[in-house]
Design a protein around this motif. Structure first.
Motif, PDB file in Angstrom:
ATOM      1  N   ALA A 220       0.830  -1.209   0.000  1.00 37.58           N
ATOM      2  CA  ALA A 220       0.000   0.000   0.000  1.00 37.58           C
ATOM      3  C   ALA A 220       0.867   1.263   0.000  1.00 37.58           C
ATOM      4  N   VAL A 221       1.918   1.258   0.794  1.00 39.88           N
ATOM      5  CA  VAL A 221       2.778   2.448   0.885  1.00 39.88           C
ATOM      6  C   VAL A 221       3.423   2.744  -0.473  1.00 39.88           C
ATOM      7  N   GLU A 222       3.931   1.708  -1.122  1.00 38.87           N
ATOM      8  CA  GLU A 222       4.559   1.936  -2.429  1.00 38.87           C
ATOM      9  C   GLU A 222       3.515   2.391  -3.455  1.00 38.87           C
ATOM     10  N   ALA A 223       2.304   1.870  -3.349  1.00 41.78           N
ATOM     11  CA  ALA A 223       1.238   2.306  -4.271  1.00 41.78           C
ATOM     12  C   ALA A 223       0.919   3.784  -4.054  1.00 41.78           C
ATOM     13  N   ALA A 250       1.260   0.696  -9.490  1.00 42.09           N
ATOM     14  CA  ALA A 250       0.595   1.159  -8.259  1.00 42.09           C
ATOM     15  C   ALA A 250      -0.762   0.501  -8.093  1.00 42.09           C
ATOM     16  N   SER A 251      -1.542   0.453  -9.169  1.00 45.29           N
ATOM     17  CA  SER A 251      -2.892  -0.103  -9.024  1.00 45.29           C
ATOM     18  C   SER A 251      -2.823  -1.600  -8.743  1.00 45.29           C
ATOM     19  N   ASN A 252      -1.811  -2.272  -9.305  1.00 47.67           N
ATOM     20  CA  ASN A 252      -1.643  -3.703  -9.032  1.00 47.67           C
ATOM     21  C   ASN A 252      -1.218  -3.942  -7.576  1.00 47.67           C
ATOM     22  N   LEU A 253      -0.285  -3.139  -7.086  1.00 52.19           N
ATOM     23  CA  LEU A 253       0.159  -3.287  -5.692  1.00 52.19           C
ATOM     24  C   LEU A 253      -1.004  -3.016  -4.731  1.00 52.19           C
ATOM     25  N   ALA A 254      -1.763  -1.965  -5.031  1.00 52.91           N
ATOM     26  CA  ALA A 254      -2.911  -1.643  -4.169  1.00 52.91           C
ATOM     27  C   ALA A 254      -3.933  -2.772  -4.204  1.00 52.91           C
ATOM     28  N   GLY A 255      -4.067  -3.403  -5.391  1.00 52.61           N
ATOM     29  CA  GLY A 255      -4.990  -4.542  -5.517  1.00 52.61           C
ATOM     30  C   GLY A 255      -4.561  -5.707  -4.634  1.00 52.61           C
ATOM     31  N   ILE A 256      -3.263  -5.988  -4.611  1.00 52.08           N
ATOM     32  CA  ILE A 256      -2.766  -7.072  -3.753  1.00 52.08           C
ATOM     33  C   ILE A 256      -3.068  -6.735  -2.281  1.00 52.08           C
ATOM     34  N   ALA A 257      -2.800  -5.473  -1.919  1.00 53.29           N
ATOM     35  CA  ALA A 257      -3.025  -5.061  -0.519  1.00 53.29           C
ATOM     36  C   ALA A 257      -4.484  -5.261  -0.120  1.00 53.29           C
ATOM     37  N   PHE A 258      -5.406  -4.811  -0.967  1.00 52.84           N
ATOM     38  CA  PHE A 258      -6.812  -4.894  -0.518  1.00 52.84           C
ATOM     39  C   PHE A 258      -7.404  -6.280  -0.733  1.00 52.84           C
ATOM     40  N   ASP A 259      -6.798  -7.070  -1.619  1.00 52.61           N
ATOM     41  CA  ASP A 259      -7.265  -8.454  -1.737  1.00 52.61           C
ATOM     42  C   ASP A 259      -7.043  -9.188  -0.418  1.00 52.61           C
ATOM     43  N   ILE A 260      -6.000  -8.800   0.296  1.00 54.75           N
ATOM     44  CA  ILE A 260      -5.676  -9.468   1.559  1.00 54.75           C
ATOM     45  C   ILE A 260      -6.357  -8.787   2.746  1.00 54.75           C
TER      46      ILE A 260
END
Ligand SMILES: [Fe+2]
Length: 388
Positions: A220-223, A250-260
């Protein structure tokens, strides 16, 4: 004493970042799934922009049989999923490939689910309510974005009750996320802006919520940092490959964060706005994000100061409490700079639907992980603020 809580996560997905990947990699990735028959799911905008031309040529060369389902609308409905499902059955598709924004990707996941489970989509609403693993999916996002290419869920509108339902399940995670920033060059500025603000909302909500852990924090921070650095440039010039790549990652990293770790009040409230008034998802989030951040500020443990810094505010000499409002202001500034309206009046949202939208929002699993305990009256108040 450590503030790190126990956690576990699983995120098994092949992710490829490659400019030109749609043209150069799609056919090989389909074959690797063990099939040569696919349904391609997209929307009229992507089709008319010619984004599929090169990919189609590559699929033909590789001997892959495909059909295109391009009937996906924004805030996609169950009816579209059933139409796509019919088409997938006609060609006995072994996999479903989405090339599009969040709507085609969500529809592709629903079609893949119907292909192995049949039946009524509404009966699968909620976590792990279906029986069989869906058909394999490959997702190529054309916005940055929803992050849906890397999440194990789909959000589909049930129009008969103006309701956006979420279907979740571990096996709904796509098999491949193919990230190709070279296909972003013709993106209209408002789409770049609203989808980019959706990605920022994913990053911020998954960062500050109660289910966040060190793994999701790092994503999330990197996104947030990448969106703070690149969103304005990207809206100004979508063909800038550096900015497009930054936003796509960024959108992919944020997606990983919120998927979890899931999201929070903002997304819980954004979905009914899509269900009742067809407000574009990114716009609903952009307007609601500063409002929900303001509400959640009371529960902050210093993350707001980090968000403010990541979005370019100089808060280094401030305490956490002093710095926190600067995070909210930084989000408002970014949203305004990229041209999102300050409220939802222009989208025809009316006060009379607030009671029902608030009840629907309270059904969302995102409420339970929101940083601050949220009651129905809080949601109603925040909706009212979004109309001012
Ligand atoms: Fe979203």
């Amino acid at each position: 004493m450590s503030t790190i809580k126990d956690f576990s996560y699983s995120h098994p997905i092949k992710t490829i970042l490659e400019a030109g990947g749609l043209k150069n990699r799609l056919a090989a990735e389909v074959k690797e799934l063990g099939t040569d028959r696919i349904l391609l799911v997209t929307d009229p905008g992507v089709l008319n922009a010619g984004l599929l031309n090169d990919a189609e040529a590559a699929l033909k060369n590789a001997g892959i049989t495909y059909k295109i389902f391009s009937g996906v609308e924004p805030n996609p409905r169950t009816e579209s999923c059933y139409k796509g499902y019919e088409m997938a059955q006609e060609i006995e598709a072994g996999a479903v490939v989405a090339v599009g924004g969040g709507s085609p990707i969500d529809v592709s996941k629903a079609i893949a689910l119907l292909m192995t489970n049949g039946g009524d989509l509404e009966s699968y609403e909620g976590p792990e309510k279906y029986k069989n693993a869906p058909r394999p999916t490959i997702c190529v996002p054309t916005t940055a974005g929803t992050g849906s290419e890397t999440t194990a869920m789909t959000v589909i509108t049930v129009k008969s009750r103006n309701y956006k339902m979420t279907i979740l399940g571990k096996s709904m995670l796509p098999n491949v996320a193919l990230l190709d920033p070279s296909i972003f060059s013709k993106m209209p500025p408002f789409i770049a802006a609203s989808t980019g603000m959706d990605a920022l909302t994913h990053a911020i909500e998954s960062y500050i919520n109660r289910a966040a852990n060190p793994f999701t924090d790092s994503f999330a921070v990197e996104a947030i940092r990448l969106i703070g650095k690149y969103l304005r440039h990207f809206v100004g010039q979508a063909a800038d490959l550096e900015a497009a790549t930054g936003m796509l990652v960024a959108s992919n990293l944020a997606g990983i964060a919120f998927d979890i770790s899931r999201l929070g009040d903002c997304h819980a409230m954004a979905h009914p706005l899509g269900g009742f008034f067809d407000v574009p998802h990114g716009v609903a989030n952009s307007v609601l994000l500063p409002i929900t951040m303001d509400f959640n500020l009371l529960a902050d443990h210093g993350k707001y100061k980090i968000i403010a810094e990541l979005l370019g505010e100089d808060v280094s000499r401030m305490t956490d409490l002093e710095a926190a409002p600067y995070a909210v202001e930084a989000v408002k500034k970014l949203s305004k700079d990229v041209g999102i309206p300050e409220n939802l009046v222009a989208y025809g949202v009316t006060e009379d639907k607030i009671p029902q939208m608030s009840k629907d929002a309270m059904l969302s699993g995102n409420i339970a992980v929101n940083p601050r305990v949220t009651k129905l009256a809080d949601i109603e108040n925040m909706y009212r603020l979004a109309l001012k």
